[in-house]
Scaffold this motif. Sequence first.
Motif, PDB file in Angstrom:
ATOM      1  N   ALA A 368       0.836  -1.194   0.000  1.00 40.84           N
ATOM      2  CA  ALA A 368       0.000   0.000   0.000  1.00 40.84           C
ATOM      3  C   ALA A 368       0.876   1.252   0.000  1.00 40.84           C
ATOM      4  O   ALA A 368       0.617   2.216  -0.731  1.00 40.84           O
ATOM      5  CB  ALA A 368      -0.927  -0.017   1.214  1.00 40.84           C
ATOM      6  N   ASN A 369       1.938   1.228   0.792  1.00 40.28           N
ATOM      7  CA  ASN A 369       2.865   2.361   0.829  1.00 40.28           C
ATOM      8  C   ASN A 369       3.601   2.525  -0.496  1.00 40.28           C
ATOM      9  O   ASN A 369       3.797   3.647  -0.979  1.00 40.28           O
ATOM     10  CB  ASN A 369       3.871   2.170   1.974  1.00 40.28           C
ATOM     11  N   VAL A 370       4.032   1.393  -1.081  1.00 39.51           N
ATOM     12  CA  VAL A 370       4.731   1.455  -2.370  1.00 39.51           C
ATOM     13  C   VAL A 370       3.827   2.068  -3.428  1.00 39.51           C
ATOM     14  O   VAL A 370       4.235   2.967  -4.183  1.00 39.51           O
ATOM     15  CB  VAL A 370       5.198   0.052  -2.802  1.00 39.51           C
ATOM     16  N   TYR A 371       2.610   1.599  -3.496  1.00 36.77           N
ATOM     17  CA  TYR A 371       1.666   2.088  -4.507  1.00 36.77           C
ATOM     18  C   TYR A 371       1.406   3.579  -4.333  1.00 36.77           C
ATOM     19  O   TYR A 371       1.403   4.344  -5.310  1.00 36.77           O
ATOM     20  CB  TYR A 371       0.367   1.295  -4.405  1.00 36.77           C
ATOM     21  N   ARG A 372       1.209   4.017  -3.105  1.00 33.16           N
ATOM     22  CA  ARG A 372       0.973   5.447  -2.853  1.00 33.16           C
ATOM     23  C   ARG A 372       2.168   6.276  -3.306  1.00 33.16           C
ATOM     24  O   ARG A 372       2.004   7.335  -3.921  1.00 33.16           O
ATOM     25  CB  ARG A 372       0.689   5.700  -1.373  1.00 33.16           C
ATOM     26  N   ARG A 373       3.366   5.792  -3.041  1.00 33.84           N
ATOM     27  CA  ARG A 373       4.555   6.548  -3.452  1.00 33.84           C
ATOM     28  C   ARG A 373       4.651   6.655  -4.976  1.00 33.84           C
ATOM     29  O   ARG A 373       5.088   7.684  -5.503  1.00 33.84           O
ATOM     30  CB  ARG A 373       5.814   5.892  -2.892  1.00 33.84           C
ATOM     31  N   ILE A 374       4.276   5.576  -5.671  1.00 36.51           N
ATOM     32  CA  ILE A 374       4.311   5.608  -7.143  1.00 36.51           C
ATOM     33  C   ILE A 374       3.351   6.663  -7.668  1.00 36.51           C
ATOM     34  O   ILE A 374       3.723   7.509  -8.496  1.00 36.51           O
ATOM     35  CB  ILE A 374       3.938   4.227  -7.723  1.00 36.51           C
ATOM     36  N   ILE A 375       2.118   6.651  -7.195  1.00 38.54           N
ATOM     37  CA  ILE A 375       1.099   7.572  -7.695  1.00 38.54           C
ATOM     38  C   ILE A 375       1.395   8.999  -7.255  1.00 38.54           C
ATOM     39  O   ILE A 375       1.259   9.954  -8.041  1.00 38.54           O
ATOM     40  CB  ILE A 375      -0.309   7.154  -7.217  1.00 38.54           C
ATOM     41  N   GLU A 376       1.830   9.169  -6.016  1.00 35.93           N
ATOM     42  CA  GLU A 376       2.019  10.506  -5.452  1.00 35.93           C
ATOM     43  C   GLU A 376       3.358  11.125  -5.833  1.00 35.93           C
ATOM     44  O   GLU A 376       3.633  12.268  -5.462  1.00 35.93           O
ATOM     45  CB  GLU A 376       1.865  10.441  -3.936  1.00 35.93           C
ATOM     46  N   LYS A 377       4.171  10.403  -6.587  1.00 37.23           N
ATOM     47  CA  LYS A 377       5.421  10.970  -7.084  1.00 37.23           C
ATOM     48  C   LYS A 377       5.157  12.110  -8.065  1.00 37.23           C
ATOM     49  O   LYS A 377       5.965  13.034  -8.210  1.00 37.23           O
ATOM     50  CB  LYS A 377       6.246   9.869  -7.762  1.00 37.23           C
ATOM     51  N   TYR A 378       4.012  12.062  -8.717  1.00 34.00           N
ATOM     52  CA  TYR A 378       3.681  13.016  -9.775  1.00 34.00           C
ATOM     53  C   TYR A 378       2.767  14.116  -9.246  1.00 34.00           C
ATOM     54  O   TYR A 378       2.190  13.986  -8.160  1.00 34.00           O
ATOM     55  CB  TYR A 378       3.047  12.271 -10.941  1.00 34.00           C
ATOM     56  N   ASN A 380      -0.173  15.136  -9.736  1.00 32.05           N
ATOM     57  CA  ASN A 380      -1.531  14.754  -9.341  1.00 32.05           C
ATOM     58  C   ASN A 380      -1.726  13.260  -9.597  1.00 32.05           C
ATOM     59  O   ASN A 380      -0.923  12.627 -10.288  1.00 32.05           O
ATOM     60  CB  ASN A 380      -2.586  15.594 -10.065  1.00 32.05           C
ATOM     61  N   ALA A 381      -2.793  12.725  -9.028  1.00 31.91           N
ATOM     62  CA  ALA A 381      -3.043  11.280  -9.127  1.00 31.91           C
ATOM     63  C   ALA A 381      -3.251  10.834 -10.570  1.00 31.91           C
ATOM     64  O   ALA A 381      -2.892   9.717 -10.939  1.00 31.91           O
ATOM     65  CB  ALA A 381      -4.254  10.902  -8.270  1.00 31.91           C
ATOM     66  N   SER A 382      -3.822  11.695 -11.383  1.00 29.53           N
ATOM     67  CA  SER A 382      -4.070  11.342 -12.771  1.00 29.53           C
ATOM     68  C   SER A 382      -2.766  11.069 -13.520  1.00 29.53           C
ATOM     69  O   SER A 382      -2.650  10.073 -14.250  1.00 29.53           O
ATOM     70  CB  SER A 382      -4.858  12.456 -13.469  1.00 29.53           C
ATOM     71  N   GLY A 424     -15.049  12.217 -10.774  1.00 28.40           N
ATOM     72  CA  GLY A 424     -14.952  13.564 -11.325  1.00 28.40           C
ATOM     73  C   GLY A 424     -13.510  13.877 -11.699  1.00 28.40           C
ATOM     74  O   GLY A 424     -12.557  13.304 -11.148  1.00 28.40           O
ATOM     75  N   GLU A 425     -13.335  14.798 -12.623  1.00 26.84           N
ATOM     76  CA  GLU A 425     -12.015  15.143 -13.150  1.00 26.84           C
ATOM     77  C   GLU A 425     -11.105  15.627 -12.027  1.00 26.84           C
ATOM     78  O   GLU A 425     -11.376  16.633 -11.360  1.00 26.84           O
ATOM     79  CB  GLU A 425     -12.167  16.244 -14.212  1.00 26.84           C
ATOM     80  N   ASN A 426     -10.004  14.851 -11.815  1.00 24.87           N
ATOM     81  CA  ASN A 426      -8.973  15.198 -10.821  1.00 24.87           C
ATOM     82  C   ASN A 426      -9.552  15.429  -9.425  1.00 24.87           C
ATOM     83  O   ASN A 426      -9.020  16.241  -8.655  1.00 24.87           O
ATOM     84  CB  ASN A 426      -8.187  16.440 -11.277  1.00 24.87           C
ATOM     85  N   ARG A 427     -10.582  14.674  -9.080  1.00 26.35           N
ATOM     86  CA  ARG A 427     -11.179  14.770  -7.746  1.00 26.35           C
ATOM     87  C   ARG A 427     -10.976  13.472  -6.978  1.00 26.35           C
ATOM     88  O   ARG A 427     -11.776  13.102  -6.137  1.00 26.35           O
ATOM     89  CB  ARG A 427     -12.667  15.116  -7.856  1.00 26.35           C
ATOM     90  N   TRP A 428      -9.910  12.795  -7.264  1.00 27.06           N
ATOM     91  CA  TRP A 428      -9.593  11.544  -6.585  1.00 27.06           C
ATOM     92  C   TRP A 428      -8.091  11.487  -6.323  1.00 27.06           C
ATOM     93  O   TRP A 428      -7.296  12.221  -6.912  1.00 27.06           O
ATOM     94  CB  TRP A 428     -10.047  10.344  -7.416  1.00 27.06           C
ATOM     95  N   PHE A 429      -7.700  10.569  -5.414  1.00 28.52           N
ATOM     96  CA  PHE A 429      -6.309  10.494  -4.964  1.00 28.52           C
ATOM     97  C   PHE A 429      -5.850   9.039  -4.970  1.00 28.52           C
ATOM     98  O   PHE A 429      -6.627   8.125  -5.261  1.00 28.52           O
ATOM     99  CB  PHE A 429      -6.170  11.100  -3.568  1.00 28.52           C
ATOM    100  N   ALA A 430      -4.610   8.812  -4.645  1.00 27.33           N
ATOM    101  CA  ALA A 430      -4.064   7.458  -4.623  1.00 27.33           C
ATOM    102  C   ALA A 430      -4.867   6.548  -3.704  1.00 27.33           C
ATOM    103  O   ALA A 430      -5.070   5.365  -3.995  1.00 27.33           O
ATOM    104  CB  ALA A 430      -2.596   7.491  -4.199  1.00 27.33           C
ATOM    105  N   THR A 431      -5.322   7.104  -2.569  1.00 27.19           N
ATOM    106  CA  THR A 431      -6.056   6.278  -1.608  1.00 27.19           C
ATOM    107  C   THR A 431      -7.389   5.779  -2.163  1.00 27.19           C
ATOM    108  O   THR A 431      -7.905   4.755  -1.707  1.00 27.19           O
ATOM    109  CB  THR A 431      -6.297   7.059  -0.313  1.00 27.19           C
TER     110      THR A 431
END
Length: 661
Positions: A368-378, A380-382, A424-431
């Motif tokens: 879960a931590n690895v995945y969050r770091r991958i997505i949150e490196k950029y 935004n989540a998109s 919705g457009e860019n209204r979501w996060f890694a979690t």
Amino acid sequence: MKKLLLSSFILITAITYIGRLSYLQLIDSSNKNPLEDTAIKAVYDYPERGHIYDRDGDLLVANQPSYDVMVIPRDVKPLDTIEFCNLLRITEEDFKRKFKKAYTYSPRLPSVFVPQLSKLEYARLQEKMRKYEGFYIQKRSLRHYQTHAGSNFLGYISEVNERDLKNNPYYQSGELIGRQGVEQQYEEVLRGQKGVKFIQKDRFNRVIGPYKNGIYDTLPVQGQDITLTIDIDLQEYGEKLMQNKRGGIVALEPSSGEILALVSAPSYDPSLLVGRQRSENYTRLYYDSIAKPLYDRGLIAQYPPGSPFKTLNALIGLQEGVIDEQTTFTCYHGYRYGRNSFMGCHCNSGSRNNLNRGIYESCNAYFANVYRRIIEKYPNASEGMKRWEEHVRSFGLGSYLGYDLPNGKPGKVPSPELYHRYYGENRWFATNTLSNAIGQGEVLTTPIQLANLTAIIANKGYYYTPHIIREIENDTIEKSKYEIKHETTIDPEHFEPVIQGMNDVYNKGTAKWIKIPGIEIAGKTGTAENFTKIDSVRVQLTDHSIFVAFAPVDNPKIAMAVFVENGYWGSRWAGRIAGLMIEKYLKGEVESTRMEEYVLEGSLEEEYQKPLSGKPFSINDGSKMMYPPGYGPYKPKPTRKTTVIDSTKTTPTTKSTETSE
């Protein structure tokens, strides 16, 4: 003078017409089909289909003689229908229906009246056929199977239908064509070319002789033999292990992409679809909507990949530089995120896990931590999800892979656009997408895709297109298609620590109870959530058991994926089956007889009956989940709450589930 001119004109016109008609009828036949002449009869000579062999030259499919009663409706004379029907063992109603169907197809072209007579039926009928004008016997060949396994990839042959006749002018009504598997994929190779003889008749419908001395006649061309990549011993053993279970097994040779075994369970004996009982047997198989024996689970069934998907997230994390081998995360029996979401885990509370331990203990909190770091490196989540998706697709997921079998499903790899539609457009996060970290989110894979993923790890970053054809007699295969090395987006150096973690799954991790003596195996257990709808209510059933593995670790010869539906957790059924098949392939025999006996005697039929009761079912009762004696203690796993997308709704649904293994 006028009379002379008129007479001359009439004479010249008559000579011209007579000359032209004589030329067209006696000399010019350049664009003429002999069958357009009602005085011409075509007699076809059908070649035997090519034989099918396994990779070691063992014969899988041969031929046996068969006899069809043919009819040309226009030529039929009054006959004793009662006697004729008794000889053919059909009713008078059948006679009328078959004759009407043949006449509708064509009054002057031959049609199959009664197919696939046995030798005994042929002998009884042959001596009396002279009494029934318009009917004759056509010899053909039917398939004769030398194995009871492999029906899903071998396919079968059956009569052409109206769509076949419309799409392919080669075929005539009543002829046979390959369906499913290699029979369909390599139909033109296996069938050969039929020969034809054109027979001239006089106005009394008596045979005169060959039409134009046989200049339009052709000889049949024998179908070509083909050799498959399948190891039939391994295939038969896999089907034996999957008795009383449902699921799929795919085994590949990593160095070539050759398919060694393609098991779908439950299956059926291919000989059931041969002979006059073929239609009845097919109907019974087709309408078995519960066991679905015609459903090729190895190629078509789409399952959440479960924990084997963690190995891919580990590789992406290493490639993106968000972790290294020493990066650790603390696990408190799981991972808590958001206000009310908790992803449970069976690690000891407070344990600090690095990459190696995260893999062999299958720690949800770690990934879960690895995945969050991958997505949150950029930013935004998109953007993070888009990069993650590119990595995942480079492993062949979300595609048909390009293998040479006619069936398949592409699986599913979630994209930013998917989550834009839900949140919705860019209204979501890694979690919001965290279940993807453990292969329980919106990711779906087929067994062949997961086997290919395992082969990529064995090859440290590349794969060859999986394929089942190895050789075609007197022909060349488009080998270039199967010799292309498909590179992933992950650098080769990142695979070694993941492989070591998978090797430790057997040495000290979630599969330590099922080690195979003398073989170093890299594997990963998995458990995938299993839902169905009963009376429009979404019900959770027993989890699917998943296992991926390759061996030997230092020189991989086989990579495979095993899915066992409703099989509880990865090592209980899928892990044992994978280990036994690896041992069978590499050693030629199985020494782990105790484990083999457990699998062979085990049955999940009771599990498959539970959804039929219409009652919601939960497997949280630990008393139902027991190791066999001597295979290790049972350790209850805590529940978790995970937010995932339910495809039947427009908003995420929070549900309680078992921890993914």
